[in-house]
Motif scaffolding. Structure first.
Motif, PDB file in Angstrom:
ATOM      1  N   ASN A   1      56.333  12.173   3.659  1.00  0.00           N
ATOM      2  CA  ASN A   1      56.020  12.307   2.613  1.00  0.00           C
ATOM      3  C   ASN A   1      56.359  11.409   2.260  1.00  0.00           C
ATOM      4  OD1 ASN A   1      55.775  15.579   3.309  1.00  0.00           O
ATOM      5  ND2 ASN A   1      58.062  15.708   2.858  1.00  0.00           N
ATOM      6  N   THR A   2      55.928  10.356   1.991  1.00  0.00           N
ATOM      7  CA  THR A   2      55.234   9.173   0.985  1.00  0.00           C
ATOM      8  C   THR A   2      54.343   8.475   0.905  1.00  0.00           C
ATOM      9  OG1 THR A   2      55.418   7.430   2.167  1.00  0.00           O
ATOM     10  CG2 THR A   2      57.993   8.752   1.687  1.00  0.00           C
ATOM     11  N   VAL A   3      54.178   8.726  -0.300  1.00  0.00           N
ATOM     12  CA  VAL A   3      52.984   7.680  -1.053  1.00  0.00           C
ATOM     13  C   VAL A   3      53.564   5.529  -0.953  1.00  0.00           C
ATOM     14  CG1 VAL A   3      52.630   8.206  -3.429  1.00  0.00           C
ATOM     15  CG2 VAL A   3      50.493   7.733  -2.269  1.00  0.00           C
ATOM     16  N   LEU A   4      52.063   5.057  -0.476  1.00  0.00           N
ATOM     17  CA  LEU A   4      53.216   4.092  -0.974  1.00  0.00           C
ATOM     18  C   LEU A   4      51.628   3.081  -2.120  1.00  0.00           C
ATOM     19  CD1 LEU A   4      53.904   2.750   2.375  1.00  0.00           C
ATOM     20  CD2 LEU A   4      55.232   4.247   0.425  1.00  0.00           C
ATOM     21  N   LEU A   5      52.202   2.186  -2.474  1.00  0.00           N
ATOM     22  CA  LEU A   5      51.141   1.259  -3.355  1.00  0.00           C
ATOM     23  C   LEU A   5      51.298  -0.002  -2.708  1.00  0.00           C
ATOM     24  CD1 LEU A   5      49.285   1.011  -5.226  1.00  0.00           C
ATOM     25  CD2 LEU A   5      49.913   0.618  -7.416  1.00  0.00           C
ATOM     26  N   GLN A   6      50.709  -0.738  -1.963  1.00  0.00           N
ATOM     27  CA  GLN A   6      50.929  -2.798  -1.820  1.00  0.00           C
ATOM     28  C   GLN A   6      49.983  -3.205  -3.208  1.00  0.00           C
ATOM     29  OE1 GLN A   6      52.212  -3.550   0.346  1.00  0.00           O
ATOM     30  NE2 GLN A   6      52.163  -6.123   0.116  1.00  0.00           N
ATOM     31  N   MET A   7      51.136  -4.284  -3.435  1.00  0.00           N
ATOM     32  CA  MET A   7      50.204  -4.651  -4.625  1.00  0.00           C
ATOM     33  C   MET A   7      50.309  -5.748  -4.313  1.00  0.00           C
ATOM     34  SD  MET A   7      52.474  -2.985  -7.700  1.00  0.00           S
ATOM     35  CE  MET A   7      54.053  -3.124  -7.408  1.00  0.00           C
ATOM     36  N   ASN A   8      49.783  -6.657  -4.286  1.00  0.00           N
ATOM     37  CA  ASN A   8      48.970  -8.109  -3.748  1.00  0.00           C
ATOM     38  C   ASN A   8      49.127  -9.411  -4.451  1.00  0.00           C
ATOM     39  OD1 ASN A   8      49.707  -7.647  -0.983  1.00  0.00           O
ATOM     40  ND2 ASN A   8      47.637  -7.560  -0.339  1.00  0.00           N
ATOM     41  N   ASN A   9      48.846 -10.371  -4.862  1.00  0.00           N
ATOM     42  CA  ASN A   9      48.329 -11.396  -6.050  1.00  0.00           C
ATOM     43  C   ASN A   9      49.082 -10.860  -7.184  1.00  0.00           C
ATOM     44  OD1 ASN A   9      46.840 -13.401  -7.471  1.00  0.00           O
ATOM     45  ND2 ASN A   9      44.613 -12.524  -6.495  1.00  0.00           N
ATOM     46  N   LEU A  10      49.696 -10.639  -7.307  1.00  0.00           N
ATOM     47  CA  LEU A  10      50.121 -10.115  -8.492  1.00  0.00           C
ATOM     48  C   LEU A  10      49.902 -10.632  -9.744  1.00  0.00           C
ATOM     49  CD1 LEU A  10      54.040  -7.639  -7.940  1.00  0.00           C
ATOM     50  CD2 LEU A  10      51.454  -6.639  -8.726  1.00  0.00           C
ATOM     51  N   LYS A  11      49.709 -10.276 -10.852  1.00  0.00           N
ATOM     52  CA  LYS A  11      49.014 -10.930 -12.026  1.00  0.00           C
ATOM     53  C   LYS A  11      50.360 -10.046 -12.721  1.00  0.00           C
ATOM     54  CE  LYS A  11      44.711 -10.927 -11.298  1.00  0.00           C
ATOM     55  NZ  LYS A  11      42.785 -10.783 -11.545  1.00  0.00           N
ATOM     56  N   PRO A  12      49.990 -10.978 -14.427  1.00  0.00           N
ATOM     57  CA  PRO A  12      51.183 -10.148 -15.819  1.00  0.00           C
ATOM     58  C   PRO A  12      50.913  -9.185 -16.278  1.00  0.00           C
ATOM     59  CG  PRO A  12      50.761 -13.179 -16.076  1.00  0.00           C
ATOM     60  CD  PRO A  12      49.584 -12.350 -14.827  1.00  0.00           C
ATOM     61  N   GLU A  13      49.452  -9.366 -16.503  1.00  0.00           N
ATOM     62  CA  GLU A  13      48.835  -7.707 -16.691  1.00  0.00           C
ATOM     63  C   GLU A  13      49.457  -6.713 -15.767  1.00  0.00           C
ATOM     64  OE1 GLU A  13      45.136 -10.413 -15.244  1.00  0.00           O
ATOM     65  OE2 GLU A  13      46.865 -10.581 -16.149  1.00  0.00           O
ATOM     66  N   ASP A  14      49.990  -7.487 -15.028  1.00  0.00           N
ATOM     67  CA  ASP A  14      50.287  -5.685 -14.115  1.00  0.00           C
ATOM     68  C   ASP A  14      51.909  -5.371 -14.304  1.00  0.00           C
ATOM     69  OD1 ASP A  14      47.774  -5.927 -12.212  1.00  0.00           O
ATOM     70  OD2 ASP A  14      48.652  -7.317 -11.255  1.00  0.00           O
ATOM     71  N   THR A  15      51.964  -5.382 -15.530  1.00  0.00           N
ATOM     72  CA  THR A  15      53.534  -5.554 -15.343  1.00  0.00           C
ATOM     73  C   THR A  15      53.518  -4.291 -16.594  1.00  0.00           C
ATOM     74  OG1 THR A  15      53.845  -7.697 -15.792  1.00  0.00           O
ATOM     75  CG2 THR A  15      56.195  -6.457 -16.473  1.00  0.00           C
ATOM     76  N   ALA A  16      54.528  -3.540 -16.219  1.00  0.00           N
ATOM     77  CA  ALA A  16      54.627  -1.679 -16.080  1.00  0.00           C
ATOM     78  C   ALA A  16      55.776  -1.365 -15.615  1.00  0.00           C
ATOM     79  CB  ALA A  16      53.016  -1.220 -15.957  1.00  0.00           C
ATOM     80  N   VAL A  17      55.412  -0.243 -16.410  1.00  0.00           N
ATOM     81  CA  VAL A  17      56.202   0.977 -15.339  1.00  0.00           C
ATOM     82  C   VAL A  17      56.075   1.201 -14.247  1.00  0.00           C
ATOM     83  CG1 VAL A  17      57.547   2.673 -15.312  1.00  0.00           C
ATOM     84  CG2 VAL A  17      58.596   0.635 -17.395  1.00  0.00           C
ATOM     85  N   TYR A  18      55.255   1.726 -13.623  1.00  0.00           N
ATOM     86  CA  TYR A  18      55.805   2.708 -12.087  1.00  0.00           C
ATOM     87  C   TYR A  18      55.079   3.801 -12.033  1.00  0.00           C
ATOM     88  CZ  TYR A  18      51.190  -2.310 -11.977  1.00  0.00           C
ATOM     89  OH  TYR A  18      50.719  -2.285 -12.034  1.00  0.00           O
ATOM     90  N   TYR A  19      54.639   5.237 -12.070  1.00  0.00           N
ATOM     91  CA  TYR A  19      54.684   6.269 -11.541  1.00  0.00           C
ATOM     92  C   TYR A  19      54.786   6.768 -10.856  1.00  0.00           C
ATOM     93  CZ  TYR A  19      57.016   5.972 -16.401  1.00  0.00           C
ATOM     94  OH  TYR A  19      57.834   5.506 -17.338  1.00  0.00           O
ATOM     95  N   CYS A  20      55.010   7.397  -9.806  1.00  0.00           N
ATOM     96  CA  CYS A  20      53.946   8.756  -8.926  1.00  0.00           C
ATOM     97  C   CYS A  20      53.501  10.293  -9.508  1.00  0.00           C
ATOM     98  CB  CYS A  20      55.266   8.761  -7.221  1.00  0.00           C
ATOM     99  SG  CYS A  20      54.739   9.347  -6.880  1.00  0.00           S
ATOM    100  N   LYS A  21      52.870  10.134  -9.126  1.00  0.00           N
ATOM    101  CA  LYS A  21      52.493  11.898  -9.528  1.00  0.00           C
ATOM    102  C   LYS A  21      51.597  12.184  -8.898  1.00  0.00           C
ATOM    103  CE  LYS A  21      48.625  13.581 -11.150  1.00  0.00           C
ATOM    104  NZ  LYS A  21      47.522  12.991 -12.544  1.00  0.00           N
ATOM    105  N   VAL A  22      52.044  13.658  -8.797  1.00  0.00           N
ATOM    106  CA  VAL A  22      51.763  14.555  -7.968  1.00  0.00           C
ATOM    107  C   VAL A  22      50.862  15.639  -8.531  1.00  0.00           C
ATOM    108  CG1 VAL A  22      53.672  15.640  -7.228  1.00  0.00           C
ATOM    109  CG2 VAL A  22      51.693  16.534  -5.684  1.00  0.00           C
ATOM    110  N   ALA A  23      49.626  15.960  -8.379  1.00  0.00           N
ATOM    111  CA  ALA A  23      48.380  16.909  -8.918  1.00  0.00           C
ATOM    112  C   ALA A  23      48.160  18.390  -7.958  1.00  0.00           C
ATOM    113  CB  ALA A  23      47.781  16.527  -9.091  1.00  0.00           C
ATOM    114  N   SER A  24      49.524  19.239  -8.200  1.00  0.00           N
ATOM    115  CA  SER A  24      49.500  20.223  -8.264  1.00  0.00           C
ATOM    116  C   SER A  24      49.340  21.614  -8.896  1.00  0.00           C
ATOM    117  CB  SER A  24      51.218  20.178  -7.016  1.00  0.00           C
ATOM    118  OG  SER A  24      52.114  20.517  -8.181  1.00  0.00           O
TER     119      SER A  24
END
Length: 114
Positions: A76-99
């Motif tokens: 029951n997990t979803v992953l986000l592998q983030m490589n080669n991060l850039k300054p513009e990737d800076t943010a709060v990241y949220y997980c969402k389920v569409a039910s």
């Protein structure tokens, strides 16, 4: 109750990597599309990546080739592998389920900066 808990955020230098995890409970995880969004102060949340129950994946253009979304229905997990991060990737990241209702996690901070 539906609960989504993100983890894995942090501060990393540009070019570095992080792996975000979202643990879901209280929902039939396997049948729903899961998604990662991100938000910076004063802006709306933007879709980063999504993965459907059948495995169809979509990415926002700026992260293509750098980020990879995946899901593990057994955990029951979803992953986000983030490589080669850039300054513009800076943010709060949220997980969402569409039910029938969109459920959100609390968010995890990702900072790609020196």
């Amino acid at each position: 109750q539906v609960r989504l808990v993100e983890s894995g955020g942090g501060l990393v230098q540009p070019g570095g990597s992080l792996r975000l995890s979202c643990a879901a409970s209280g929902i039939m995880f396997r049948i729903y599309t899961m998604a990662w969004y991100r938000q910076t102060p004063g802006n709306q949340r933007e879709l980063v990546a999504s993965i459907s129950s059948s495995g169809f994946i979509s990415y926002e253009d700026s992260v293509k080739g750098r980020f990879a979304i995946s899901r593990d229905n057994a955990k029951n997990t979803v992953l986000l592998q983030m490589n080669n991060l850039k300054p513009e990737d800076t943010a709060v990241y949220y997980c969402k389920v569409a039910s029938n209702v969109n459920y959100w996690g609390q968010g995890t901070q990702v900072t790609g900066s020196s």
